[in-house]
Enzyme design. Structure first.
Site, short mmCIF file in Angstrom:
data_model
loop_
_atom_site.label_atom_id
_atom_site.label_comp_id
_atom_site.label_asym_id
_atom_site.label_seq_id
_atom_site.Cartn_x
_atom_site.Cartn_y
_atom_site.Cartn_z
N LYS A 107 0.80 -1.21 0.00
CA LYS A 107 0.00 0.00 0.00
C LYS A 107 0.85 1.28 0.00
O LYS A 107 0.59 2.21 -0.77
CB LYS A 107 -0.90 -0.05 1.24
CG LYS A 107 -1.75 1.13 1.44
CD LYS A 107 -2.41 1.04 2.79
CE LYS A 107 -1.37 1.24 3.89
NZ LYS A 107 -1.97 1.44 5.20
N THR A 108 1.84 1.29 0.87
CA THR A 108 2.67 2.49 0.97
C THR A 108 3.41 2.77 -0.33
O THR A 108 3.53 3.91 -0.76
CB THR A 108 3.68 2.35 2.13
OG1 THR A 108 2.98 1.91 3.27
CG2 THR A 108 4.36 3.66 2.42
N ASP A 167 -4.78 8.13 3.78
CA ASP A 167 -4.36 6.77 4.11
C ASP A 167 -5.15 6.30 5.34
O ASP A 167 -5.66 7.12 6.10
CB ASP A 167 -2.86 6.77 4.43
CG ASP A 167 -2.30 5.37 4.45
OD1 ASP A 167 -3.04 4.42 4.10
OD2 ASP A 167 -1.12 5.21 4.81
N GLU A 168 -5.25 5.01 5.55
CA GLU A 168 -5.97 4.44 6.70
C GLU A 168 -7.38 5.04 6.80
O GLU A 168 -7.83 5.43 7.88
CB GLU A 168 -5.20 4.70 8.01
CG GLU A 168 -3.75 4.28 7.99
CD GLU A 168 -3.53 2.78 8.10
OE1 GLU A 168 -4.52 2.02 8.06
OE2 GLU A 168 -2.36 2.36 8.20
N GLN A 227 -8.87 -3.79 8.89
CA GLN A 227 -7.92 -3.27 9.87
C GLN A 227 -8.45 -2.03 10.58
O GLN A 227 -7.68 -1.23 11.10
CB GLN A 227 -6.59 -2.97 9.19
CG GLN A 227 -5.91 -4.20 8.65
CD GLN A 227 -4.53 -3.92 8.07
OE1 GLN A 227 -3.65 -3.43 8.75
NE2 GLN A 227 -4.36 -4.22 6.80
N ARG A 243 1.27 -8.62 11.07
CA ARG A 243 2.53 -7.89 11.17
C ARG A 243 3.71 -8.83 10.87
O ARG A 243 4.81 -8.39 10.59
CB ARG A 243 2.75 -7.29 12.57
CG ARG A 243 1.75 -6.26 13.05
CD ARG A 243 1.51 -5.17 12.09
NE ARG A 243 0.34 -5.48 11.28
CZ ARG A 243 0.08 -4.95 10.11
NH1 ARG A 243 0.92 -4.10 9.57
NH2 ARG A 243 -1.00 -5.28 9.44
#
Length: 773
Positions: free
Chosen positions: A33-34, A225-226, A256, A614
């Site tokens: 994503k980043t 983002d998020e 998430q 993670r």
DNA sequence: TCTGTCGCCCTTTTT
DNA sequence: GGGCGACAGA
């Protein structure tokens, strides 16, 4: 050919190449994503979009910094410079500073942190003569926060019969009055709390169309983002800014979403397609981070949630090792296992300690882990918890600095007017507060005119006040010529912080002196850094940085490698080769506070999903059978989440079945290390202990041996007794009326209309309801 | 007004 | 186990 595009897969590339219009990127965990966000911005710039016109809202300041660096490496430093990147709070704080006068705030307004807010609310409750048992400051702040995050201003509150009625029903009719006074006091103090940074931005954009137009024209391309963790207030800001050009790109993963407790509304992402009918949707589903065991196990967990978008995360990575599950006797044992395992894995695989991370649900769990790591000589760093800037000695110094910038800052003044002790006590401060409220001035202003008004303060005290005032005025003058570091040095000296502490000589005092030293160094670093970057190095800018910084933001790169310890919430967006998730126990994870509704439980499950994803190479899930909580030893049961993972991905390091049930009913504390000092307990505590024991016996006698553990809060005395029409009380939702009951056994649920919290369906097994009528 | 002691509540999670 | 406010006594 643009080389950076070649490193992307098809889905990623399409998202990067989509330039205009609304778009949503549903990005599974570990799907790059980043990278996509970074390259998309770089690509926009390559296509001629001015960096000045791009706004990118990230979840942490660190993420923003990181992204900026990566963009700079594609398009060059100079180009990346003008990009607006940061968290909602920091970006809009910056905008509010330049527009503050429109709202009647000084441009150097103070940002109140949670502690400041709670203190102010406590003071108000006290001044209003209200019962602080009924009006718990923290809870009131929570309520006010939720008002603000859903854009319910004081006026809106008093216009809403429903809201007032809700507080009436919860027996807190004065909530509105407190809210009103709190807002007024913040305004008078020239202060905004965290929620104000968003609420006031909305006010600014709503009340001043030309200002809105200005920022609409400026931010032609907006990225968030998020997005799954945005609240209503943030949502409205984004909508308003994107309204003119419609170039809005949101990125997120509904699986998430873990911040509903602070107002995040998962509907924002679920409804995005409805908000923008011509939206282009992109899905990033290939996971590059984890082994297929981890990806599949995580999928098997999240599949249990009902509310979610359609998406399938997959990976080409190998199976890797199974997820390890470990049961230990106690939390201390759990810590030792983690330390030992990290040590072995590090040695066997020749890894840096940076490859390891320990995740927990609550900050207080870090203690046992820390102890074990320290004993083994393994370096670690804790993120979060009580941050450096919240320590008393640091906050005190910062309070001096805050007043120099904004003399009206009431909370800062109250902190330091008598620290270090200079003979100005509570009585005097009360008199000053009353006078300040009466004249509608700040306490600082009252102090300025202390000679001219009669406050019935005796001459000696008046003299002390004047001395204090003279010092502050002197510092204020100095602060105009000195930089942030120099002035902080003067403050430390003038206020005799270090002198007093050195006289003390205790280890605590020594560590405080060290902290103060560290603060001074920190300010120095900040200034050098900012000057190098050609950015604002003022004291105001430093204080803002401090107020909005998270632990990650201040992380230094050149530190020695360490194991990372943090809550699962903090771990969002990060990845580690080895991940240890500890404390997988009922009532801890899922938290006892979050399992009475389906949606709460689903959020806990998403949290578990975040934790597991993670991990790149290996994951360890641990749980203890007993654990110290609030200094007491309590029994624990394995988390339901362990059951929810498909067994084929698990490897049990200890036999799966718990020890024979019979042992569970023997008071373990008789045989194992008893809590410290138990023999010296006072009679009252002993009585309480005996009562506890008696209750345990009763439970054993009266219940099904197989199901019930000793101190399980799961016991619900009212199971079966609740019927429609009952009035019940829930420790968080308050009072409510039972509308109906359905299901049976452990699935038995009641639908309840709460006065404040609305309609909820609660599982009786967990809801801890008290029938009151 | 200051200081020390007692007792309460606390623990979800954060900008 | 710990932090903080209330209260009492100097």
């Amino acid at each position: 050919m643009n080389s950076y595009l070649d490193s992307l897969n098809d889905a990623q590339k399409q998202a990067v190449l989509q330039k205009d219009g609304p778009m949503i990127i549903i990005a599974g965990a570990g799907s790059g994503k980043t990278r996509v966000l970074t390259y998309r911005i770089a690509h926009l710039m390559k296509q001629g979009v001015d960096s000045f016109n791009i706004l990118s809202l990230t979840f942490t300041n660190k993420a923003a910094k990181e992204m900026k660096k990566r963009i700079a490496s594609v398009v060059g430093d100079g180009e990346a410079k003008n990009l607006w990147m940061g968290t909602f709070h920091s970006v809009f704080a910056r905008i509010l500073r330049s527009e503050a006068d429109k709202l009647g705030f000084p441009s150097n307004f103070t940002i109140y942190d949670t502690q400041d807010s709670v203190r102010l609310i406590s003071a108000i409750i006290k001044e209003m003569g209200l019962d602080k048992e009924r009006y718990k400051p923290k809870q009131i702040l929570g309520r006010i926060s939720s008002f603000k995050n859903s854009l319910v201003t004081v006026r809106a509150y008093f216009n809403s019969a429903d809201m007032q009625e809700a507080d009436m029903h919860a027996s807190r009719p004065k909530v509105g009055e407190i809210y009103k006074e709190y807002v007024a006091r913040c305004f008078k103090a020239g202060a905004m709390d965290f929620d104000d940074l968003l609420l006031r931005t909305n006010e600014l954009l709503a009340r001043f169309p030309e200002t809105l137009a200005k920022y609409q024209n400026r931010f032609r391309y907006i990225m968030v983002d998020e997005y799954q963790d945005t609240n209503h207030s943030q949502y409205i800001i984004v909508r308003a800014l994107a309204d003119k050009f419609g170039n809005i790109c949101v990125v997120g993963d509904d699986s998430q979403s873990i911040y509903s407790f602070r107002g995040a509304n998962i509907q924002n992402i679920l409804n995005f397609q409805k908000d923008y009918p011509d939206v282009k949707t992109f899905k990033l589903e290939q996971n590059y981070r984890s082994t297929s065991n981890i990806v599949n196990a995580a999928n098997s967990i999240i599949a249990k949630n009902k509310t979610k978008l359609d998406k399938e995360v997959w990976t080409e990575n190998g199976a890797g090792e199974a997820i390890n599950v470990m049961r230990t006797i106690s939390d201390g044992e759990e810590g030792r296992f983690v330390a030992q395992s990290i040590w072995e894995n590090q040695m066997n695989n020749q890894l840096s300690l940076d490859s390891f991370c320990v995740l927990y649900r609550t900050n207080s769990q870090s203690r046992a882990i820390e102890d074990a790591l320290r004993k083994k000589g393994i370096d670690y760093k804790i993120y979060g918890g009580i941050s450096f800037y919240q320590r008393k000695e640091i906050k005190d110094i910062l309070s001096y600095l805050r007043i120099l910038i904004n003399p009206n800052d009431e909370e800062a003044l109250k902190r330091i007017i008598n620290y270090p002790a200079r003979g100005i006590g509570a009585t005097t401060i009360d008199k000053l507060t009353i006078a300040a409220n009466h004249y509608k001035k700040s306490i600082f202003d009252v102090l300025k005119y202390i000679d001219k008004i009669d406050l019935k303060i005796n001459a000696g005290t008046k003299n002390k006040l004047q001395n204090f005032m003279n010092m502050m005025l002197r510092l204020q003058i100095e602060s105009q010529t000195k930089n942030a570091f120099e002035i902080a040095e003067v403050v430390v000296k003038e206020a005799k912080f270090i002198k007093d502490l050195e006289k003390d000589g205790t280890p605590e005092a020594v560590s405080k002196v060290e902290n103060i030293q560290e603060l001074l160094n920190g300010i120095k670093d900040f200034i050098t850094d900012k000057i190098e970057q050609g950015e604002d190095a003022s004291l105001t800018s430093f204080l803002e940085d401090v107020a909005l910084a998270t632990d990650f933001d201040s992380e230094k790169k050149d530190d020695e490698p360490t194991v990372s310890l943090m809550t699962i919430h903090q771990s969002k967006g990060l990845e580690y080769l080895y991940v240890y998730v500890v404390g997988l126990e009922e009532n801890l994870f899922p938290s006892a506070m979050s399992m009475s509704t389906r949606s709460e439980l689903e959020e806990e499950r998403r949290l578990f999903y975040v934790a597991l994803t993670r991990a790149e190479k290996a994951a360890f899930l641990t749980y203890a059978q007993t654990r110290y909580r609030w200094g007491k030893l309590v029994d624990a049961e394995p988390s339901r989440f362990l059951e929810e993972i498909d067994d084929q991905y698990l490897h049990y390091l200890t036999p799966k079945a718990p020890e024979p049930a019979i042992n569970r009913f023997v008071d373990k504390s008789i045989f194992e290390d008893a809590p410290k000092g138990i023999r010296f307990q006072k009679p009252i505590q002993r009585k309480k202990m005996e009562r506890d024991v008696a209750q345990k016996k009763e439970i054993v006698v009266s219940s099904n041996l197989k199901k019930v553990s000793l101190v399980s809060p799961k016991m619900n005395l009212f199971d079966g007794d609740i019927i429609a029409g009952n009035i019940v009380e829930h420790n968080r939702f308050g009072t409510g009326t039972v509308l109906g009951v359905e299901g049976k056994g452990p699935d038995k649920k009641a639908e309840i209309q709460f006065a404040t919290a609305g309609k909820k369906k609660l599982l009786l097994q967990f809801a801890k309801l008290k029938v009151i009528g």
